[in-house]
Enzyme design. Structure first.
Site, mmCIF file in Angstrom:
data_model
loop_
_atom_site.group_PDB
_atom_site.id
_atom_site.type_symbol
_atom_site.label_atom_id
_atom_site.label_comp_id
_atom_site.label_asym_id
_atom_site.label_seq_id
_atom_site.Cartn_x
_atom_site.Cartn_y
_atom_site.Cartn_z
ATOM 1 C CG ASP A 56 -7.799 4.266 -3.375
ATOM 2 O OD1 ASP A 56 -8.059 5.113 -4.243
ATOM 3 O OD2 ASP A 56 -6.655 4.083 -2.940
ATOM 4 C CG ASN A 125 2.649 3.023 4.001
ATOM 5 O OD1 ASN A 125 2.393 3.118 2.802
ATOM 6 N ND2 ASN A 125 1.715 2.927 4.924
ATOM 7 C CG HIS A 127 -0.268 3.131 0.620
ATOM 8 N ND1 HIS A 127 -0.520 3.981 1.686
ATOM 9 C CD2 HIS A 127 -0.410 3.923 -0.482
ATOM 10 C CE1 HIS A 127 -0.799 5.183 1.245
ATOM 11 N NE2 HIS A 127 -0.740 5.186 -0.067
ATOM 12 C CD GLU A 132 -2.125 2.173 4.481
ATOM 13 O OE1 GLU A 132 -0.952 2.148 4.058
ATOM 14 O OE2 GLU A 132 -2.679 3.215 4.854
HETATM 15 C C1 F6R Z 1 -4.824 6.973 -4.456
HETATM 16 C C2 F6R Z 1 -4.038 5.840 -4.054
HETATM 17 C C3 F6R Z 1 -2.812 5.978 -3.214
HETATM 18 C C4 F6R Z 1 -1.845 7.036 -3.741
HETATM 19 C C5 F6R Z 1 -0.632 7.142 -2.826
HETATM 20 C C6 F6R Z 1 0.301 8.239 -3.270
HETATM 21 O O1 F6R Z 1 -5.928 6.555 -5.222
HETATM 22 O O2 F6R Z 1 -4.398 4.764 -4.390
HETATM 23 O O3 F6R Z 1 -2.153 4.734 -3.156
HETATM 24 O O4 F6R Z 1 -1.453 6.705 -5.035
HETATM 25 O O5 F6R Z 1 -1.043 7.405 -1.519
HETATM 26 O O6 F6R Z 1 -0.328 9.462 -3.110
HETATM 27 P P1 F6R Z 1 0.307 10.809 -3.691
HETATM 28 O O7 F6R Z 1 0.310 10.673 -5.167
HETATM 29 O O8 F6R Z 1 -0.639 11.888 -3.221
HETATM 30 O O9 F6R Z 1 1.676 10.922 -3.110
#
Ligand code: F6R
Length: 244
Positions: A56, A125, A127, A132
């Protein structure tokens, strides 16, 4: 967690030197990327033929913006390993025609022959990427409005919470589920609920990571805090690690 995650990724690159790695940003993979950099510096790992696709990117951020995911990837991994940067891919957050950019990204993944190993973190959540909680799983790359919970979680990395972009481009569920292997990493108690729902709750687009229960080769690497809510299911008492 990071060492084991790096082991799984290292094994993939050794097994197939021109593999396609699906990569993630955020706090969770930083330690694994450090391990990979170290192994590369020591001459134990060769990225010269590896191709990558990232999950992303924030909409509206240029690749040289320090908050962009392209910048994150360059500074945490690509700048420090012998990868050909032209073989690394992140959605273009500046694309004027976002629909065309989403199409281009899906075609790119297809033309690469799909993903060999997809690394995933998980949001509080549930994701994955920026898929989401929704009423339906989105298959292809798409633009998403980030939820308040994600904006709040990500605001820790911005000087002013108002600066957190409200939209992002994200890979959809299809290439993730079509990846030959998925490596999900999670640490810390704030991931415990999401991990429990993802691994043991109903498969629902309200918890996007729950679809991974249907993946034939899912590797979960998590610390005890992230697995705390799975005690009953995993019978963790007295065990250092567990194979699910
Ligand atoms: C980032 C991504 C997100 C993160 C998720 C967890 O490229 O795709 O899904 O993996 O938000 O983020 P952290 O590791 O910062 O807790």
């Amino acid at each position: 967690m990071s060492r084991i995650a790096a082991d799984v990724m290292t094994a993939q690159v050794i097994q197939k030197p021109d593999c396609v790695l699906g990569l993630a940003t955020g706090s969770s993979p930083i330690g694994a990327y450090k391990q990979l950099v170290k192994r590369c510096e020591e001459g134990r790992l060769d990225f010269s033929e590896v191709r990558t696709v990232n999950l992303d990117e924030y909409k509206g951020l240029a690749g040289d913006n320090v908050q962009s995911y392209r910048y994150f990837m360059n500074t945490n991994l690509f700048d420090h390993v012998n990868i050909d940067k032209t073989c690394t891919n992140v959605p273009n957050g500046l694309a004027k025609d976002t629909k065309a950019e989403c199409r281009r990204y899906d075609e790119l993944i297809q033309n690469l022959g799909g993903i060999d190993l997809q690394l995933l973190g998980i949001g509080r959540n549930g994701h994955i990427g920026f898929n989401e909680p929704e009423d339906a799983f989105e298959k292809g790359t798409h633009v998403v409005a980030l939820t308040e919970s994600t904006i709040e979680a990500n605001s820790r990395l911005f000087a002013d919470p108002q600066e957190v972009p409200r939209f992002a481009l994200t890979m959809g569920i299809k290439p993730i589920m079509q990846a030959h292997r998925v490596l999900l990493i999670a640490n810390g108690e704030n991931k415990a609920d999401a991990i429990h729902k993802a691994l043991f709750g109903p498969v629902t687009p309200q918890v996007p990571a729950s679809i991974l229960q249907l993946h034939p080769d899912l590797v979960v690497v998590a610390d005890k805090a992230a697995l705390a809510a799975c005690d009953q299911e995993l019978d963790l008492a007295g065990r250092g690690s567990v194979k699910i």
